[in-house]
Design a protein around this motif. Structure first.
Motif, PDB file in Angstrom:
ATOM      1  N   LEU A  37       0.829  -1.151  -0.203  1.00  0.00           N
ATOM      2  CA  LEU A  37      -0.026   0.059  -0.089  1.00  0.00           C
ATOM      3  C   LEU A  37       0.849   1.340  -0.025  1.00  0.00           C
ATOM      4  CD1 LEU A  37      -2.609  -1.044   2.654  1.00  0.00           C
ATOM      5  CD2 LEU A  37      -2.977  -1.119   0.396  1.00  0.00           C
ATOM      6  N   LYS A  38       0.238   2.277  -0.722  1.00  0.00           N
ATOM      7  CA  LYS A  38       1.197   3.416  -0.754  1.00  0.00           C
ATOM      8  C   LYS A  38       0.500   4.581  -0.297  1.00  0.00           C
ATOM      9  CE  LYS A  38       4.495   1.650  -3.359  1.00  0.00           C
ATOM     10  NZ  LYS A  38       5.801   1.465  -2.809  1.00  0.00           N
ATOM     11  N   VAL A  39       1.230   5.572   0.330  1.00  0.00           N
ATOM     12  CA  VAL A  39       0.852   6.848   0.925  1.00  0.00           C
ATOM     13  C   VAL A  39       1.214   7.799  -0.043  1.00  0.00           C
ATOM     14  CG1 VAL A  39       1.106   8.410   2.892  1.00  0.00           C
ATOM     15  CG2 VAL A  39       1.040   5.973   3.441  1.00  0.00           C
ATOM     16  N   PRO A  40       0.139   8.657  -0.655  1.00  0.00           N
ATOM     17  CA  PRO A  40      -1.235   8.871   0.096  1.00  0.00           C
ATOM     18  C   PRO A  40      -1.984   8.163  -0.880  1.00  0.00           C
ATOM     19  CG  PRO A  40      -0.484  10.610  -1.074  1.00  0.00           C
ATOM     20  CD  PRO A  40       0.754  10.047  -1.117  1.00  0.00           C
ATOM     21  N   ASP A  41      -1.622   7.262  -1.979  1.00  0.00           N
ATOM     22  CA  ASP A  41      -2.443   6.908  -2.716  1.00  0.00           C
ATOM     23  C   ASP A  41      -3.363   5.907  -2.568  1.00  0.00           C
ATOM     24  OD1 ASP A  41      -1.057   8.369  -4.780  1.00  0.00           O
ATOM     25  OD2 ASP A  41       0.100   6.686  -5.480  1.00  0.00           O
ATOM     26  N   ASP A  42      -3.084   4.902  -1.358  1.00  0.00           N
ATOM     27  CA  ASP A  42      -4.113   3.902  -0.999  1.00  0.00           C
ATOM     28  C   ASP A  42      -4.483   4.295   0.456  1.00  0.00           C
ATOM     29  OD1 ASP A  42      -3.718   2.174  -2.945  1.00  0.00           O
ATOM     30  OD2 ASP A  42      -1.738   1.762  -2.490  1.00  0.00           O
ATOM     31  N   ILE A  43      -3.810   4.996   1.155  1.00  0.00           N
ATOM     32  CA  ILE A  43      -4.138   5.678   2.416  1.00  0.00           C
ATOM     33  C   ILE A  43      -3.418   7.027   2.792  1.00  0.00           C
ATOM     34  CG2 ILE A  43      -2.423   4.302   3.600  1.00  0.00           C
ATOM     35  CD1 ILE A  43      -4.618   3.788   5.928  1.00  0.00           C
ATOM     36  N   SER A  44      -4.154   8.024   3.444  1.00  0.00           N
ATOM     37  CA  SER A  44      -3.580   9.169   3.564  1.00  0.00           C
ATOM     38  C   SER A  44      -3.335   9.383   5.210  1.00  0.00           C
ATOM     39  CB  SER A  44      -4.735  10.374   3.329  1.00  0.00           C
ATOM     40  OG  SER A  44      -4.708  10.669   1.988  1.00  0.00           O
ATOM     41  N   ILE A  45      -2.264   9.996   5.400  1.00  0.00           N
ATOM     42  CA  ILE A  45      -1.921   9.998   6.916  1.00  0.00           C
ATOM     43  C   ILE A  45      -1.513  11.345   7.320  1.00  0.00           C
ATOM     44  CG2 ILE A  45      -1.166   7.364   7.183  1.00  0.00           C
ATOM     45  CD1 ILE A  45       1.713   8.452   7.123  1.00  0.00           C
ATOM     46  N   VAL A  46      -1.673  11.734   8.483  1.00  0.00           N
ATOM     47  CA  VAL A  46      -1.136  13.074   9.252  1.00  0.00           C
ATOM     48  C   VAL A  46      -0.785  12.801  10.410  1.00  0.00           C
ATOM     49  CG1 VAL A  46      -2.993  14.582   7.727  1.00  0.00           C
ATOM     50  CG2 VAL A  46      -3.576  13.587   9.993  1.00  0.00           C
ATOM     51  N   SER A  47       0.123  13.768  10.929  1.00  0.00           N
ATOM     52  CA  SER A  47       0.906  13.248  12.220  1.00  0.00           C
ATOM     53  C   SER A  47       1.190  14.461  13.275  1.00  0.00           C
ATOM     54  CB  SER A  47       2.298  12.737  11.709  1.00  0.00           C
ATOM     55  OG  SER A  47       2.898  12.032  12.892  1.00  0.00           O
ATOM     56  N   PHE A  48       1.965  14.250  14.006  1.00  0.00           N
ATOM     57  CA  PHE A  48       2.262  15.295  14.965  1.00  0.00           C
ATOM     58  C   PHE A  48       3.829  15.370  15.104  1.00  0.00           C
ATOM     59  CE2 PHE A  48      -2.007  15.384  16.194  1.00  0.00           C
ATOM     60  CZ  PHE A  48      -2.173  16.438  16.787  1.00  0.00           C
ATOM     61  N   ASN A  49       4.313  16.567  15.518  1.00  0.00           N
ATOM     62  CA  ASN A  49       5.813  16.986  16.149  1.00  0.00           C
ATOM     63  C   ASN A  49       6.662  17.550  14.981  1.00  0.00           C
ATOM     64  OD1 ASN A  49       4.965  15.849  18.354  1.00  0.00           O
ATOM     65  ND2 ASN A  49       6.358  14.249  18.353  1.00  0.00           N
ATOM     66  N   ASN A  50       6.619  17.422  13.670  1.00  0.00           N
ATOM     67  CA  ASN A  50       7.600  18.024  12.753  1.00  0.00           C
ATOM     68  C   ASN A  50       8.888  17.789  12.929  1.00  0.00           C
ATOM     69  OD1 ASN A  50       7.906  19.301  10.248  1.00  0.00           O
ATOM     70  ND2 ASN A  50       8.147  21.246  11.491  1.00  0.00           N
ATOM     71  N   ILE A  51       9.208  16.501  13.452  1.00  0.00           N
ATOM     72  CA  ILE A  51      10.651  16.185  13.619  1.00  0.00           C
ATOM     73  C   ILE A  51      11.338  16.034  12.247  1.00  0.00           C
ATOM     74  CG2 ILE A  51      10.154  15.155  15.974  1.00  0.00           C
ATOM     75  CD1 ILE A  51      10.643  12.491  14.287  1.00  0.00           C
ATOM     76  N   TYR A  52      12.635  16.249  12.195  1.00  0.00           N
ATOM     77  CA  TYR A  52      13.489  16.088  10.849  1.00  0.00           C
ATOM     78  C   TYR A  52      13.118  14.913  10.023  1.00  0.00           C
ATOM     79  CZ  TYR A  52      16.559  12.320  12.725  1.00  0.00           C
ATOM     80  OH  TYR A  52      16.792  11.346  13.577  1.00  0.00           O
ATOM     81  N   LEU A  53      12.474  13.816  10.626  1.00  0.00           N
ATOM     82  CA  LEU A  53      12.127  12.640   9.714  1.00  0.00           C
ATOM     83  C   LEU A  53      10.882  12.928   8.835  1.00  0.00           C
ATOM     84  CD1 LEU A  53      12.561   9.493  11.936  1.00  0.00           C
ATOM     85  CD2 LEU A  53      13.565   9.703   9.893  1.00  0.00           C
ATOM     86  N   SER A  54      10.064  14.023   9.437  1.00  0.00           N
ATOM     87  CA  SER A  54       9.023  14.012   8.667  1.00  0.00           C
ATOM     88  C   SER A  54       9.257  14.660   7.097  1.00  0.00           C
ATOM     89  CB  SER A  54       8.165  15.251   9.508  1.00  0.00           C
ATOM     90  OG  SER A  54       8.583  16.257   9.693  1.00  0.00           O
ATOM     91  N   GLN A  55      10.322  15.265   6.904  1.00  0.00           N
ATOM     92  CA  GLN A  55      10.567  15.838   5.737  1.00  0.00           C
ATOM     93  C   GLN A  55      11.380  14.622   4.888  1.00  0.00           C
ATOM     94  OE1 GLN A  55      12.394  19.909   5.683  1.00  0.00           O
ATOM     95  NE2 GLN A  55      12.173  19.851   7.857  1.00  0.00           N
ATOM     96  N   LEU A  56      11.822  13.631   5.616  1.00  0.00           N
ATOM     97  CA  LEU A  56      12.516  12.722   4.835  1.00  0.00           C
ATOM     98  C   LEU A  56      11.769  11.489   4.419  1.00  0.00           C
ATOM     99  CD1 LEU A  56      15.658  12.776   7.198  1.00  0.00           C
ATOM    100  CD2 LEU A  56      15.202  14.016   5.014  1.00  0.00           C
ATOM    101  N   THR A  57      10.636  11.542   5.016  1.00  0.00           N
ATOM    102  CA  THR A  57       9.745  10.303   4.653  1.00  0.00           C
ATOM    103  C   THR A  57       9.532  10.186   3.183  1.00  0.00           C
ATOM    104  OG1 THR A  57       7.558  11.138   5.294  1.00  0.00           O
ATOM    105  CG2 THR A  57       9.082   9.943   6.887  1.00  0.00           C
ATOM    106  N   MET A  58       8.999   9.281   2.741  1.00  0.00           N
ATOM    107  CA  MET A  58       8.447   9.314   1.169  1.00  0.00           C
ATOM    108  C   MET A  58       7.106   8.660   1.021  1.00  0.00           C
ATOM    109  SD  MET A  58      11.005  10.277  -0.698  1.00  0.00           S
ATOM    110  CE  MET A  58      10.278   9.711  -2.328  1.00  0.00           C
ATOM    111  N   PRO A  59       5.896   9.482   1.015  1.00  0.00           N
ATOM    112  CA  PRO A  59       6.194  11.050   0.753  1.00  0.00           C
ATOM    113  C   PRO A  59       6.500  11.916   2.320  1.00  0.00           C
ATOM    114  CG  PRO A  59       3.946  10.531   1.001  1.00  0.00           C
ATOM    115  CD  PRO A  59       4.700   9.234   1.225  1.00  0.00           C
ATOM    116  N   PRO A  60       7.039  12.904   2.137  1.00  0.00           N
ATOM    117  CA  PRO A  60       7.304  13.700   3.264  1.00  0.00           C
ATOM    118  C   PRO A  60       5.771  13.913   4.262  1.00  0.00           C
ATOM    119  CG  PRO A  60       8.183  14.902   1.369  1.00  0.00           C
ATOM    120  CD  PRO A  60       7.518  13.681   0.856  1.00  0.00           C
ATOM    121  N   LEU A  61       5.784  13.990   5.392  1.00  0.00           N
ATOM    122  CA  LEU A  61       4.580  14.095   6.360  1.00  0.00           C
ATOM    123  C   LEU A  61       4.004  15.392   6.374  1.00  0.00           C
ATOM    124  CD1 LEU A  61       5.649  11.734   9.175  1.00  0.00           C
ATOM    125  CD2 LEU A  61       3.944  11.401   7.582  1.00  0.00           C
TER     126      LEU A  61
END
Length: 339
Positions: A267-291
């Motif tokens: 499953l792919k984000v966001p094509d199959d499932i959309s996610i939103v999160s908290f904190n805006n740590i550095y990882l949030s910009q490095l994920t595929m896709p960015p959070l």
């Protein structure tokens, strides 16, 4: 013979008593004088004897920092970032930091007791808030200065705390998914014993209720604030007959685990499932896709907590206060329109 306060005073053109006041950061000394004295100290290579000064002031010149669990907490970038904010102010004010090393709740509790009764620190910053946390009761009973990052579960008006408006923030980020057309929205949170989880879950519920969407218990997953916690949550949600199309996740590190595990499910984000999160740590910009995430300004939480604690250390009659650090929604590419 080593450099003395008198040498610094002569170099700066002030009295020795003024140098002492600058070292203790006395607010009555002007910034211009402080700069002149500090320059003289630096030029002469003078370093104050903090231990001797602490004995004279009956102060340790140290603050305690209590983590929820020292073996796991530092795996989450939230804690190093909040510690960065704490250490910045502590350094400015000539305080050292004493970090708790307990793993279990009992070890943490005993560690705080040693801090207090061993006169190891002048005050304590608690980096989390639990339901019915006996640490709060213990510190209040001992009239020991402390502040909480988060919202106390009880005695909220009696405890100084620095927090975000987590209920409103969670409602806002849940509405973000609702506005994109999502009707089946899951929630991945931490321990139900943590007040931050309860507040964010409440905001999530409020958004669903106001949109006349069902609140489904099977859509609520609670795991540790770790990548592995996010991975475990995906297993549970994807085993449902009708899994959600969108998920609110209370921590970016968990969200990283969610993305990697969804990929294993094909499953792919966001094509199959959309996610939103908290904190805006550095990882949030490095994920595929960015959070897409809620920036809670972690560093500022640490800064404000330390300022409040030092105020309480210097004046035990300082009234309890609540400081709310604003949040910001950071839109990236982890959620898409389902309309």
């Amino acid at each position: 013979m080593g450099i003395t306060i008198k040498d610094v005073a002569k170099q700066a053109g002030v009295a020795a008593s003024t140098v002492s006041r600058v070292i203790s950061n006395n607010p009555r000394i002007s910034e211009a004088t402080k700069k002149r004295v500090r320059k003289a100290m630096k030029d002469l290579g003078y370093h104050p004897n903090i231990h001797a000064r602490s004995l004279a002031n009956k102060s340790t010149q140290a603050i305690g920092v209590v983590l929820p669990s020292s073996d796991k907490a530092l795996q989450n970038p939230f804690f190093p970032e909040v510690l960065r904010g704490i250490s910045g102010i502590a350094h400015e004010q000539d305080y050292s930091i004493y970090i708790s090393t307990g793993i279990t709740e009992e070890e943490i509790y005993e560690g705080v007791k040693r801090m207090v009764h061993g006169n190891r620190v002048d005050g304590v910053v608690l980096l989390y808030s639990r339901v019915n946390d006996r640490l709060h009761d213990y510190l209040i009973e001992n009239n020991f200065p402390f502040v909480v990052i988060g919202k106390p579960y009880h005695q909220i008006d009696a405890i100084t705390h620095i927090d975000n408006d987590n209920i409103t923030a969670a409602k806002t980020i849940t509405n973000y998914l609702i506005d994109l057309g999502h009707e089946r929205i899951g929630f991945i949170g931490g321990d139900r014993d943590l007040v931050v989880t309860l507040d964010r879950m409440q905001g999530y519920h409020l958004a669903l209720e106001e949109a006349n969407l069902p609140v489904k218990e099977e859509y609520h997953i609670h795991e540790e604030f770790l990548k592995s916690g996010g991975q475990e949550a995906v297993h549970k949600l994807m085993s449902l007959t009708e899994p959600p199309t969108g998920v609110v996740i209370v921590d970016d590190l968990m969200a990283f685990g969610v993305i990697t595990m969804l990929d294993e499910f094909g499953l792919k984000v966001p094509d199959d499932i959309s996610i939103v999160s908290f904190n805006n740590i550095y990882l949030s910009q490095l994920t595929m896709p960015p959070l897409t995430t809620v920036d809670i300004h972690i560093y500022e939480l640490g800064v404000q907590a330390t300022k409040c604690l030092i105020e309480k250390v210097k004046n035990k009659l300082e009234p309890a206060k609540r400081i709310i650090v604003p949040y910001t929604i950071i839109e990236r590419n982890s959620a898409v329109d389902k309309k």
